[in-house]
Design a protein around this motif. Structure first.
Motif, PDB file in Angstrom:
ATOM      1  N   ASN A   1      41.727  74.401 -25.771  1.00  0.00           N
ATOM      2  CA  ASN A   1      41.652  72.726 -25.006  1.00  0.00           C
ATOM      3  C   ASN A   1      41.658  71.499 -25.995  1.00  0.00           C
ATOM      4  O   ASN A   1      42.302  70.802 -25.761  1.00  0.00           O
ATOM      5  CB  ASN A   1      40.594  72.794 -23.923  1.00  0.00           C
ATOM      6  N   GLU A   2      41.201  71.973 -27.091  1.00  0.00           N
ATOM      7  CA  GLU A   2      41.390  70.846 -28.247  1.00  0.00           C
ATOM      8  C   GLU A   2      42.723  70.778 -28.431  1.00  0.00           C
ATOM      9  O   GLU A   2      43.030  69.468 -28.794  1.00  0.00           O
ATOM     10  CB  GLU A   2      40.376  71.398 -29.536  1.00  0.00           C
ATOM     11  N   ALA A   3      43.558  71.862 -28.762  1.00  0.00           N
ATOM     12  CA  ALA A   3      44.861  71.668 -28.974  1.00  0.00           C
ATOM     13  C   ALA A   3      45.483  70.925 -27.782  1.00  0.00           C
ATOM     14  O   ALA A   3      46.476  70.108 -28.011  1.00  0.00           O
ATOM     15  CB  ALA A   3      45.470  72.997 -29.463  1.00  0.00           C
ATOM     16  N   LEU A   4      45.375  71.230 -26.546  1.00  0.00           N
ATOM     17  CA  LEU A   4      46.173  70.823 -25.541  1.00  0.00           C
ATOM     18  C   LEU A   4      45.698  69.360 -25.251  1.00  0.00           C
ATOM     19  O   LEU A   4      46.712  68.775 -24.530  1.00  0.00           O
ATOM     20  CB  LEU A   4      45.655  71.680 -24.115  1.00  0.00           C
ATOM     21  N   SER A   5      44.826  69.096 -25.607  1.00  0.00           N
ATOM     22  CA  SER A   5      44.243  67.473 -25.409  1.00  0.00           C
ATOM     23  C   SER A   5      45.241  66.683 -26.285  1.00  0.00           C
ATOM     24  O   SER A   5      45.347  65.493 -25.697  1.00  0.00           O
ATOM     25  CB  SER A   5      42.761  67.358 -25.675  1.00  0.00           C
ATOM     26  N   GLU A   6      45.876  67.271 -27.360  1.00  0.00           N
ATOM     27  CA  GLU A   6      46.696  66.309 -28.029  1.00  0.00           C
ATOM     28  C   GLU A   6      47.972  65.902 -27.101  1.00  0.00           C
ATOM     29  O   GLU A   6      48.636  65.108 -27.448  1.00  0.00           O
ATOM     30  CB  GLU A   6      47.188  67.135 -29.429  1.00  0.00           C
ATOM     31  N   VAL A   7      48.177  66.868 -26.238  1.00  0.00           N
ATOM     32  CA  VAL A   7      49.382  66.374 -25.157  1.00  0.00           C
ATOM     33  C   VAL A   7      48.990  66.134 -23.915  1.00  0.00           C
ATOM     34  O   VAL A   7      49.617  66.317 -22.774  1.00  0.00           O
ATOM     35  CB  VAL A   7      50.438  67.369 -25.123  1.00  0.00           C
ATOM     36  N   GLY A   8      47.477  65.749 -23.852  1.00  0.00           N
ATOM     37  CA  GLY A   8      46.877  65.398 -22.496  1.00  0.00           C
ATOM     38  C   GLY A   8      46.822  66.481 -21.445  1.00  0.00           C
ATOM     39  O   GLY A   8      46.574  66.074 -20.240  1.00  0.00           O
ATOM     40  N   LEU A   9      46.561  67.605 -21.927  1.00  0.00           N
ATOM     41  CA  LEU A   9      46.420  68.737 -20.792  1.00  0.00           C
ATOM     42  C   LEU A   9      44.952  69.396 -20.964  1.00  0.00           C
ATOM     43  O   LEU A   9      44.507  69.326 -22.166  1.00  0.00           O
ATOM     44  CB  LEU A   9      47.564  69.662 -20.918  1.00  0.00           C
ATOM     45  N   THR A  10      44.504  70.002 -19.843  1.00  0.00           N
ATOM     46  CA  THR A  10      43.235  70.542 -20.056  1.00  0.00           C
ATOM     47  C   THR A  10      43.619  71.934 -19.337  1.00  0.00           C
ATOM     48  O   THR A  10      43.999  71.955 -17.972  1.00  0.00           O
ATOM     49  CB  THR A  10      42.053  69.935 -19.423  1.00  0.00           C
ATOM     50  N   TYR A  11      43.140  73.220 -19.799  1.00  0.00           N
ATOM     51  CA  TYR A  11      43.063  74.522 -19.245  1.00  0.00           C
ATOM     52  C   TYR A  11      41.762  74.461 -18.332  1.00  0.00           C
ATOM     53  O   TYR A  11      40.875  74.285 -18.787  1.00  0.00           O
ATOM     54  CB  TYR A  11      43.382  75.617 -20.058  1.00  0.00           C
ATOM     55  N   LYS A  12      42.098  74.716 -16.887  1.00  0.00           N
ATOM     56  CA  LYS A  12      40.809  74.801 -16.235  1.00  0.00           C
ATOM     57  C   LYS A  12      40.168  76.182 -15.819  1.00  0.00           C
ATOM     58  O   LYS A  12      39.268  76.415 -15.601  1.00  0.00           O
ATOM     59  CB  LYS A  12      41.118  73.822 -15.027  1.00  0.00           C
ATOM     60  N   GLY A  13      41.397  76.895 -15.478  1.00  0.00           N
ATOM     61  CA  GLY A  13      41.316  78.431 -14.969  1.00  0.00           C
ATOM     62  C   GLY A  13      40.940  78.244 -13.380  1.00  0.00           C
ATOM     63  O   GLY A  13      40.580  79.140 -12.783  1.00  0.00           O
TER      64      GLY A  13
ATOM     65  N   MET B   1      46.704  87.826 -19.562  1.00  0.00           N
ATOM     66  CA  MET B   1      45.684  87.968 -20.758  1.00  0.00           C
ATOM     67  C   MET B   1      45.449  86.702 -21.110  1.00  0.00           C
ATOM     68  O   MET B   1      44.011  86.740 -21.474  1.00  0.00           O
ATOM     69  CB  MET B   1      46.524  88.865 -21.561  1.00  0.00           C
ATOM     70  N   THR B   2      46.019  85.727 -21.199  1.00  0.00           N
ATOM     71  CA  THR B   2      45.549  84.493 -21.771  1.00  0.00           C
ATOM     72  C   THR B   2      44.474  84.014 -20.643  1.00  0.00           C
ATOM     73  O   THR B   2      43.560  83.633 -21.197  1.00  0.00           O
ATOM     74  CB  THR B   2      46.848  83.709 -21.880  1.00  0.00           C
ATOM     75  N   LYS B   3      44.863  84.035 -19.491  1.00  0.00           N
ATOM     76  CA  LYS B   3      43.803  83.512 -18.446  1.00  0.00           C
ATOM     77  C   LYS B   3      42.399  84.309 -18.672  1.00  0.00           C
ATOM     78  O   LYS B   3      41.510  83.498 -18.924  1.00  0.00           O
ATOM     79  CB  LYS B   3      44.317  83.693 -17.309  1.00  0.00           C
ATOM     80  N   GLU B   4      42.505  85.460 -18.776  1.00  0.00           N
ATOM     81  CA  GLU B   4      41.459  86.403 -18.865  1.00  0.00           C
ATOM     82  C   GLU B   4      40.427  86.124 -20.220  1.00  0.00           C
ATOM     83  O   GLU B   4      39.260  85.935 -20.065  1.00  0.00           O
ATOM     84  CB  GLU B   4      41.895  87.862 -18.987  1.00  0.00           C
ATOM     85  N   ARG B   5      40.985  85.833 -21.216  1.00  0.00           N
ATOM     86  CA  ARG B   5      40.511  85.520 -22.492  1.00  0.00           C
ATOM     87  C   ARG B   5      39.759  84.193 -22.577  1.00  0.00           C
ATOM     88  O   ARG B   5      38.832  83.898 -23.037  1.00  0.00           O
ATOM     89  CB  ARG B   5      41.363  85.680 -23.576  1.00  0.00           C
ATOM     90  N   LEU B   6      40.635  83.168 -21.794  1.00  0.00           N
ATOM     91  CA  LEU B   6      40.088  81.744 -21.906  1.00  0.00           C
ATOM     92  C   LEU B   6      38.843  81.692 -20.575  1.00  0.00           C
ATOM     93  O   LEU B   6      37.988  80.975 -20.977  1.00  0.00           O
ATOM     94  CB  LEU B   6      41.238  80.942 -21.656  1.00  0.00           C
ATOM     95  N   ASP B   7      39.061  82.521 -19.451  1.00  0.00           N
ATOM     96  CA  ASP B   7      37.976  82.415 -18.484  1.00  0.00           C
ATOM     97  C   ASP B   7      36.851  83.129 -19.037  1.00  0.00           C
ATOM     98  O   ASP B   7      35.838  82.806 -18.588  1.00  0.00           O
ATOM     99  CB  ASP B   7      38.569  83.099 -17.409  1.00  0.00           C
ATOM    100  N   SER B   8      36.875  84.174 -20.003  1.00  0.00           N
ATOM    101  CA  SER B   8      35.607  84.836 -20.295  1.00  0.00           C
ATOM    102  C   SER B   8      35.210  84.290 -21.827  1.00  0.00           C
ATOM    103  O   SER B   8      33.963  85.164 -22.169  1.00  0.00           O
ATOM    104  CB  SER B   8      35.914  86.384 -20.339  1.00  0.00           C
ATOM    105  N   ASP B   9      35.927  83.437 -22.387  1.00  0.00           N
ATOM    106  CA  ASP B   9      35.119  83.067 -23.993  1.00  0.00           C
ATOM    107  C   ASP B   9      35.229  81.619 -23.915  1.00  0.00           C
ATOM    108  O   ASP B   9      36.349  80.956 -24.169  1.00  0.00           O
ATOM    109  CB  ASP B   9      36.191  83.857 -24.863  1.00  0.00           C
TER     110      ASP B   9
END
Lengths: 294, 320
Positions: free
Chosen positions: A106-118, A90-98
């Motif tokens: 990704n702004e939050a994840l960047s604080e620990v050096g990560l990026t969600y790409k899908g 569900m997380t993947k679906e929401r991030l991939d479609s929005d």
């Protein structure tokens, strides 16, 4: 044959705590079939569909982080718990479609050096096995056919519902009303799959604490329906269903005023039995309702 | 033309002690016919006493819901082609709730409406009795309803819900969906009152088992469970949440994740239950005997736990 399959395994919490037999048997089956599983030890809890009720954004960020580690390995992600599958997919679906939501996460994840790409798929191990490995190939590895056994498949809600999400994540377009994958798997292991009304129903696990009576009735009804249809055992791909059906079996049956004893196997425990794994490899000693037919 | 066999639930509460099933064979045009066409033909061609509700035939009045092979179905919307693809050519038609059947497909929907009324399904707003124009809301505000105003009260979600079946107090997905419709409405002044109603243990959203049956059943694709999740969120955000086993269960995940990355199952149960934890002891003992309990000093932790802790700190958006 095609090259060896390799996946990033998101174990979920239960497989590392109250159902250690699930992780053991998953690894044993993968080894027998030559499937390589890389454990995502960095992953956190998915929130089990409860954290999102409290803090939806936090739940999204944590699940996105888990997927990031599969993306770093460039491996498709597999889950062994229906609810982990639901929350991650569900997380993947929401991030991939929005895109806007993805940017916030990704702004939050960047604080620990990560990026969600899908960039990776998220599937339950059951469907990875059926879609990538194939039941025909699995059949070739059966050394101890389950031909003496009536086996009741219990699908568990979050693998088959919501069906739209399931259909997006899997090639197997399972119907939530007439699911067939577990039945086919049972037949591939030469067992007899038991047809019963409750195979696609809810076990009530998610209200165990706040509404134990509801949970016990739903679990009890499922067990007794399988039992009344001559099941020797039940199999489920979900450790949360397993906790209710196995650990709480006695309490559930007491609530609905029925007597029965039905061994409940995790999906990989059942496959492992047919592949000739030992009871120790499958962690059968951890099952609360004893598994007598070995 | 396709030949089908229908197993039809028949019951008359005034004369029958038990229901029975008629078997009816007929040829249908599966590409054209919807379930309601078949119901009509049963009445017109087989038995004029066969009884069912229907009115608009356009998915608006919400009258004609029945169960086809156990699946709640709005008869005027569902195509026979899809039913045959799903269940084959032998189909069972039953009312949405057999225990509430009055005559054939007609049920006493009193329970549905009584619960629906409990969430105050109307707009609470100061009304200008002589308005010069309609009391409208801007499009971006209307979007926040997330189509919850499309509900036609057909009861498909309600009679598909397994909790409704076993807990008479439980308000059910249709009432929650409607509560959300007004909670999300910028004009409404009874937000807190409604949230307090759906927050009550036993009847409220905390008793939802998260099975997604309602989402599958809804013929208008409103996603009732999605609205239930939003109500959970609002209950916390509006400060309606009381400290009880259900709210602590949701919040406990955050504490666990912050501490270990993965969930501390034992601690979650203890934290959620408080003193009630003692009732779990017999079960815990069984689990311990089988090596299913991880002791606090053996509790595994996620790798890169610092990263998780940092994210919990910066991504938390709700307080409790």
């Amino acid at each position: 044959m095609s090259q060896a399959l390799k996946y990033a395994l998101y174990t979920g919490c239960t497989a590392r705590e109250s159902t250690p037999e699930l992780l053991k048997s998953t690894l044993a089956v993968a080894k027998k079939l030559g499937i390589e599983l890389v454990l995502l030890d960095e992953a956190s809890c998915c929130g089990a569909s409860h954290l999102q009720d409290f803090d939806d954004f936090l739940s999204l960020v944590l699940n996105a982080r888990n997927i990031c580690y599969a993306e770093q390995l460039e491996l498709p992600m597999v889950t062994i718990c229906n609810t982990c599958q639901l929350n991650t997919a569900m997380t993947k679906e929401r991030l991939d479609s929005d895109p806007a939501l993805r940017a916030r996460v990704n702004e939050a994840l960047s604080e620990v050096g990560l990026t969600y790409k899908g960039s990776v798929s998220v599937r339950h191990f059951l469907y990875a096995l059926i879609e990538d490995y194939g039941l025909d190939r699995l059949k070739e590895h059966v050394v101890r056919p389950l031909s003496q056994l009536n086996i009741a498949p219990f699908y568990g809600c979050h693998n088959i519902r919501p069906s739209q999400l399931h259909h997006k994540m899997n090639q197997t377009h399972e119907s939530p009303y007439v699911p067939t994958s577990l039945d086919q798997l049972i037949e591939a292991l030469e067992g007899k799959s038991v047809d019963y009304d409750h195979k696609n129903k809810c076990c009530g696990f998610h209200v165990d604490l706040q509404a134990p009576r509801t949970s016990n009735i739903l679990t009890g009804n499922a067990i007794i329906d399988a039992f009344d249809n001559d099941a020797d055992l039940m199999v489920t791909p979900c450790p949360l269903c397993h906790l209710n059906l196995d650990v709480k079996q006695k309490a559930a049956l007491k609530t609905i005023n029925r007597e029965a004893k039905l061994p409940i196997l995790h999906l990989p425990q059942l496959i492992g039995l047919a592949l000739g794994c030992t009871p120790e490899e499958l962690g059968l000693q951890h099952n609360v309702v004893e598994v007598p037919f070995i | 033309m396709t030949k089908i066999t229908i197993k039809l639930f028949r019951f008359n509460a005034q004369t029958d002690y038990l229901p029975h099933y008629d078997t009816i064979e007929m040829e249908i045009d599966e590409r054209k016919d919807v379930v309601l066409d078949v119901l009509n033909r049963i009445k017109w061609e087989h038995d004029g006493s066969f009884t069912y509700r229907r009115s608009c035939r356009h998915g608006i009045c919400g009258s004609c819901a029945i169960k086809v092979n156990g699946r709640t179905t709005l008869a005027c919307k569902e195509r026979m082609e899809d039913m045959i693809a799903l269940f084959g050519r032998e189909l069972t038609f039953e009312p949405v709730s057999k225990k509430r059947a009055i005559k054939d497909m007609v049920v006493d929907k009193g329970d549905f409406w009584a619960k629906y009324a409990q969430v105050k399904p109307w707009l609470e707003a100061p009304i200008d009795e002589h308005p010069k124009m309609e009391h409208i809301i801007p499009p971006e505000e209307a979007e926040k309803l997330e189509e919850s105003d499309y509900c036609i009260q057909c009861g498909c979600c309600y009679y598909a819900c397994p909790v409704v079946e076993v807990n008479e107090e439980y308000l059910g997905p249709a009432a929650f969906e409607k509560a959300f419709r007004f909670v999300a409405d910028v004009r409404d002044k009874a937000k807190r009152e409604r949230l307090e109603i759906v927050d009550r243990l036993g009847q409220g959203v905390w008793d939802c088992v998260k099975c997604f049956e309602c989402a599958e059943a809804c013929p208008k694709h409103i996603d009732p469970i999605g609205k239930i999740t939003k109500l959970h969120n609002e209950i916390f955000q509006e400060g309606v949440a009381k400290s009880n086993v259900a709210t602590r269960h949701a919040v406990g995940f955050k504490h666990s994740i912050e501490k270990h990355g993965i969930l501390d199952e034992g601690h979650l149960v203890a934290y959620s239950e408080g003193f009630g934890v003692f009732k779990h002891l017999p079960e815990a003992f069984e689990m311990w005997k089988r090596g299913k309990i991880v002791m606090p000093w053996q509790m595994p932790k996620s790798k890169k736990l610092d990263e998780i802790r940092k994210l919990v700190k910066i991504a938390s958006s709700v307080k409790f």
